[in-house]
Write a protein that holds these residues in place. Structure first.
Motif, mmCIF file in Angstrom:
data_model
loop_
_atom_site.group_PDB
_atom_site.id
_atom_site.type_symbol
_atom_site.label_atom_id
_atom_site.label_comp_id
_atom_site.label_asym_id
_atom_site.label_seq_id
_atom_site.Cartn_x
_atom_site.Cartn_y
_atom_site.Cartn_z
ATOM 1 N N ILE A 151 -70.494 -57.232 -2.742
ATOM 2 C CA ILE A 151 -70.848 -56.530 -3.978
ATOM 3 C C ILE A 151 -70.456 -55.046 -3.888
ATOM 4 N N GLU A 152 -69.315 -54.781 -3.296
ATOM 5 C CA GLU A 152 -68.869 -53.398 -3.106
ATOM 6 C C GLU A 152 -68.706 -52.648 -4.417
ATOM 7 N N TYR A 153 -68.548 -53.371 -5.518
ATOM 8 C CA TYR A 153 -68.373 -52.757 -6.831
ATOM 9 C C TYR A 153 -69.669 -52.171 -7.383
ATOM 10 N N ALA A 154 -70.811 -52.538 -6.809
ATOM 11 C CA ALA A 154 -72.104 -52.115 -7.333
ATOM 12 C C ALA A 154 -72.434 -50.682 -6.917
ATOM 13 N N LEU A 155 -73.512 -50.137 -7.499
ATOM 14 C CA LEU A 155 -73.976 -48.803 -7.143
ATOM 15 C C LEU A 155 -74.459 -48.797 -5.693
ATOM 16 N N PRO A 156 -74.348 -47.663 -5.007
ATOM 17 C CA PRO A 156 -74.731 -47.600 -3.591
ATOM 18 C C PRO A 156 -76.145 -48.089 -3.311
#
Length: 317
Positions: free
Chosen positions: A285-290
């Motif tokens: 889920i690297e696309y998500a917020l930190p």
């Protein structure tokens, strides 16, 4: 198939199917309930706050008592051909000793539901799988499909808790999710890994002579799983990954909105909770917020090899 136990000439009481033995062994097993540690709320810094269990203060909650499970007794048909005979000896034709989880079980926050699903049993026909790894996806979560709102694809996520949400990933993998919470919330739990359910099978020799009996282990639906997966193995690679689980169960997107608490089709059955669990950040889920990438919303049973990669990001809860 009769639910009574058959008395063998050796005066041994033998369940009529291996599945009954497995169910009986689970019902008798004493396992200490596990209290899951609360995990961080993405709205505030993960390192300094603890998730407030919204489900415990939800105004819609009717009572503090755990709902009762409903026992389902499946009917069997006379065996007229080899396929029918196989089906009659499989767990899909009998659920003695198991209960289907009720609808109320799923009407909680996805973060509460996720660890509670560990150890529970998925069943479709002769395939019986124990859930070993899950991930929670919540409302206002930048990694959740619900962030797109209600669309033709995501509508099941906003449906009632206890229903399936199955979507196609990368045009290849069928991903099975368990919808959580109330209608309109938009939350679900992804089933990442499972293990084949096994049970002891007692083989008796003629005349009950000493040394003529032995215990074998039977994996329920293993041949079906191997055929669907295209792999002749009983190693963890068979079911460690969400796409593998969907393939093993023979799922398609048509299974979306199917209720797990209805008998027949795809069911979720109650079973003892694991004593210890692992937690870690979700996968891919690297696309998500930190704050969502780092949230410890992945849960797995400790001590089992039936967990997907990466394993080094998981820690004891």
């Amino acid at each position: 198939m009769s639910t009574a136990l058959t008395r063998h000439p050796c005066s041994l009481l033998i369940p009529q199917s291996p599945f009954q033995i497995f169910a009986f062994s689970l019902s008798c097993k004493m396992i200490k309930p596990h209290r899951f540690k609360k995990v961080a709320d993405p709205k505030t810094p993960i390192s300094s706050t603890v998730l407030r269990r919204e489900s415990q203060t939800r105004k819609k909650k009717k009572s503090g008592h755990r709902p009762k499970s409903v026992t389902i007794h499946a009917k069997s048909k006379p065996a007229t051909d080899p396929q029918t005979q196989i089906a009659e000896s499989s767990p899909s034709s009998s659920s003695e000793g198991f209960t289907i989880l009720p609808k109320e079980f799923f009407l909680v926050d996805a973060l509460d539901l996720a660890p509670r699903l560990l150890g529970k049993v998925l069943r479709r026909d002769d395939v019986v799988l124990r859930i070993t790894e899950v991930e929670a996806y919540r409302p206002n979560d930048s990694a959740c499909h619900g962030r797109f709102g209600v669309t033709a694809r995501t509508a099941p996520v906003f449906g009632p808790g206890g229903h399936a949400y199955v979507y196609l990933c990368y045009g290849l993998h069928m991903m099975l999710n368990v919808v959580a919470d109330e209608v309109g919330i938009g939350a679900a739990v992804l089933v990442r890994s499972c293990a084949p359910v096994s049970g002891p099978f007692l083989l008796l020799g003629a005349g009950c002579k000493r040394g003529s009996s032995r215990i074998n282990v039977l994996f329920f639906g293993l041949e079906t799983i191997q055929k669907r997966r295209g792999q002749i193995t009983d190693k963890p690679v068979l079911l460690t990954g969400p796409g593998k689980v969907g393939q093993a169960l023979g799922l398609s997107t048509e299974w979306s909105n199917h209720p797990f608490y209805a008998p027949g089709g795809l069911e979720l059955l109650d079973a003892p909770e694991p004593e210890n669990i692992l937690v870690g950040p979700r996968v891919g889920i690297e696309y998500a917020l930190p704050e969502h990438v780092n949230a410890l919303w992945r849960f797995a049973i400790a001590g089992t090899p039936w967990i997907s990669a990466p394993k080094n990001t998981l820690r004891p809860s």
